[in-house]
Design a protein around this motif. Structure first.
Motif, short mmCIF file in Angstrom:
data_model
loop_
_atom_site.label_atom_id
_atom_site.label_comp_id
_atom_site.label_asym_id
_atom_site.label_seq_id
_atom_site.Cartn_x
_atom_site.Cartn_y
_atom_site.Cartn_z
N GLY A 136 0.48 -12.32 2.39
CA GLY A 136 0.84 -11.34 1.37
C GLY A 136 1.72 -10.24 1.94
O GLY A 136 1.36 -9.61 2.94
N VAL A 137 2.87 -10.01 1.33
CA VAL A 137 3.77 -8.95 1.79
C VAL A 137 4.05 -7.97 0.65
O VAL A 137 5.19 -7.66 0.33
CB VAL A 137 5.08 -9.50 2.40
N GLY A 138 2.96 -7.49 0.05
CA GLY A 138 3.04 -6.45 -0.96
C GLY A 138 2.83 -5.09 -0.33
O GLY A 138 3.45 -4.75 0.68
N GLY A 139 1.94 -4.29 -0.93
CA GLY A 139 1.70 -2.94 -0.41
C GLY A 139 1.08 -2.94 0.97
O GLY A 139 1.60 -2.30 1.90
N LEU A 140 -0.03 -3.64 1.14
CA LEU A 140 -0.65 -3.73 2.46
C LEU A 140 0.29 -4.41 3.46
O LEU A 140 0.47 -3.95 4.58
CB LEU A 140 -1.96 -4.53 2.38
N GLY A 141 0.88 -5.52 3.03
CA GLY A 141 1.75 -6.27 3.91
C GLY A 141 2.97 -5.51 4.36
O GLY A 141 3.48 -5.74 5.47
N SER A 142 3.46 -4.60 3.52
CA SER A 142 4.60 -3.79 3.93
C SER A 142 4.28 -2.99 5.18
O SER A 142 5.03 -3.01 6.17
CB SER A 142 5.00 -2.82 2.80
N ASP A 159 -9.21 4.13 -3.10
CA ASP A 159 -10.12 3.75 -2.02
C ASP A 159 -9.60 2.54 -1.25
O ASP A 159 -9.00 1.63 -1.83
CB ASP A 159 -11.50 3.38 -2.58
N GLY A 160 -9.88 2.52 0.05
CA GLY A 160 -9.50 1.38 0.87
C GLY A 160 -10.55 1.09 1.92
O GLY A 160 -11.40 1.93 2.24
N GLN A 161 -10.49 -0.12 2.48
CA GLN A 161 -11.42 -0.51 3.54
C GLN A 161 -10.77 -1.54 4.45
O GLN A 161 -9.88 -2.28 4.03
CB GLN A 161 -12.72 -1.04 2.95
N PHE A 212 -2.97 4.31 -6.00
CA PHE A 212 -2.29 5.48 -5.45
C PHE A 212 -1.25 4.99 -4.45
O PHE A 212 -1.56 4.21 -3.55
CB PHE A 212 -3.33 6.37 -4.78
N GLY A 213 0.00 5.41 -4.61
CA GLY A 213 1.11 4.80 -3.89
C GLY A 213 0.98 4.77 -2.38
O GLY A 213 1.37 3.80 -1.73
N VAL A 214 0.42 5.82 -1.78
CA VAL A 214 0.35 5.87 -0.32
C VAL A 214 -0.85 5.11 0.24
O VAL A 214 -0.92 4.86 1.46
CB VAL A 214 0.31 7.33 0.20
N LEU A 215 -1.80 4.74 -0.62
CA LEU A 215 -3.03 4.09 -0.14
C LEU A 215 -2.77 2.81 0.66
O LEU A 215 -3.31 2.65 1.76
CB LEU A 215 -3.97 3.82 -1.31
N PRO A 216 -1.98 1.86 0.16
CA PRO A 216 -1.75 0.64 0.95
C PRO A 216 -1.06 0.92 2.28
O PRO A 216 -1.26 0.19 3.25
CB PRO A 216 -0.90 -0.24 0.05
N GLY A 217 -0.28 2.00 2.34
CA GLY A 217 0.34 2.35 3.61
C GLY A 217 -0.70 2.76 4.64
O GLY A 217 -0.66 2.33 5.80
N MET A 218 -1.66 3.57 4.22
CA MET A 218 -2.69 4.03 5.15
C MET A 218 -3.61 2.89 5.57
O MET A 218 -3.94 2.74 6.75
CB MET A 218 -3.49 5.16 4.51
N VAL A 219 -4.00 2.07 4.61
CA VAL A 219 -4.91 0.96 4.92
C VAL A 219 -4.18 -0.11 5.72
O VAL A 219 -4.72 -0.67 6.68
CB VAL A 219 -5.52 0.39 3.63
N GLY A 220 -2.92 -0.39 5.36
CA GLY A 220 -2.14 -1.37 6.11
C GLY A 220 -1.91 -0.92 7.55
O GLY A 220 -1.94 -1.74 8.47
N CYS A 221 -1.71 0.38 7.76
CA CYS A 221 -1.55 0.89 9.12
C CYS A 221 -2.85 0.70 9.91
O CYS A 221 -2.81 0.39 11.11
CB CYS A 221 -1.16 2.36 9.11
#
Length: 230
Positions: A31-37, A151-153, A185-194
């Motif tokens: 998957g190369v969406g929000g998390l994958g980015s 929320d993320g995990q 929330f737009g920044v959430l996948p960035g934080m969790v993906g990092c």
């Protein structure tokens, strides 16, 4: 290479040996969406040796609020092709494999066998259970991440003595769970993906403590973060 990765190499926890391990490592990103980015950008910047990208989707306008790999000019184009172009521009030394398809029962084992670690950029229970079943059978670490609204995990599965995804989320229970709302929330996948990329890099370089046997959670509305034993 010493100049490019100097800020890693001068860290005693990583050093030249850790950077060498990164350059030889192979990671499959599902998957190369929000998390994958976020996962793919930071693994590429870190100098991962080979990165596989699997996704059958195309870029849509609604992706651009959080999927920072893509641009307006790429709307309608295959995500994996656009992602590979962007990642090559960031680091030409990383080998990028593209798979413009879904992960399925038929192709999962063949794809995962080519890589050392599987990272999760998916958005549904079915794909995660497939990743878990196949990666555990192959003995591949599975770096898991998930998001919902604010929320993320993140966790790490399949390490010796550690947990598997289905230990936390039994398949029969997830079948009856409602699908999460589409709002995020737009920044959430960035934080969790990092955080996922962090766990991948730690596994490869043997630095720090992994999230095996633990679940890291964050709520961006309160900035409360917890690491739970599982």
């Amino acid at each position: 290479m010493i100049e490019r990765y100097n800020r890693h190499i001068i860290l005693p926890e990583i050093g030249e040996e850790g950077q060498r391990r990164l350059s030889e490592a192979k990671v499959l990103l599902v998957g190369v969406g929000g998390l994958g980015s976020a996962v793919s950008l930071y693994l590429t910047a870190a100098g991962i040796g080979r990165l596989g990208l699997i996704d059958d989707d195309v870029v849509s306008e609604s992706n651009l609020q959080r999927q920072v790999l893509y641009t307006e000019a790429e709307i309608g184009l295959p995500k994996v092709e656009c992602a590979a172009k962007r990642l090559h521009a960031l680091n030409r030394y990383v080998h990028i494999d593209v798979y413009p398809m879904r992960l399925t029962e038929e192709n999962a084992a063949d794809l995962m066998a080519r890589y050392d670690i599987v990272a999760d950029g998916s958005d549904n229970f079915e794909t995660r259970h497939l990743i878990s079943k196949v990666s555990s059978k192959l003995g591949k670490p599975y770096v898991y991440g998930a998001i919902r609204e604010f929320d993320g995990q993140v966790s790490v599965f399949n390490l010796p003595g550690g947990k598997k995804y289905q230990d936390l989320f039994p398949e029969e229970e997830t079948h009856s769970m409602p699908r999460p709302p589409k709002g995020v929330f737009g920044v959430l996948p960035g934080m969790v993906g990092c955080a996922e990329a962090t766990e991948v890099i730690k596994l490869i370089t043997h630095c720090g403590e992994s999230l095996s046997g633990k679940l890291w959670t964050i709520d961006l509305l309160t900035m409360q973060s917890h690491t739970l034993l599982v």
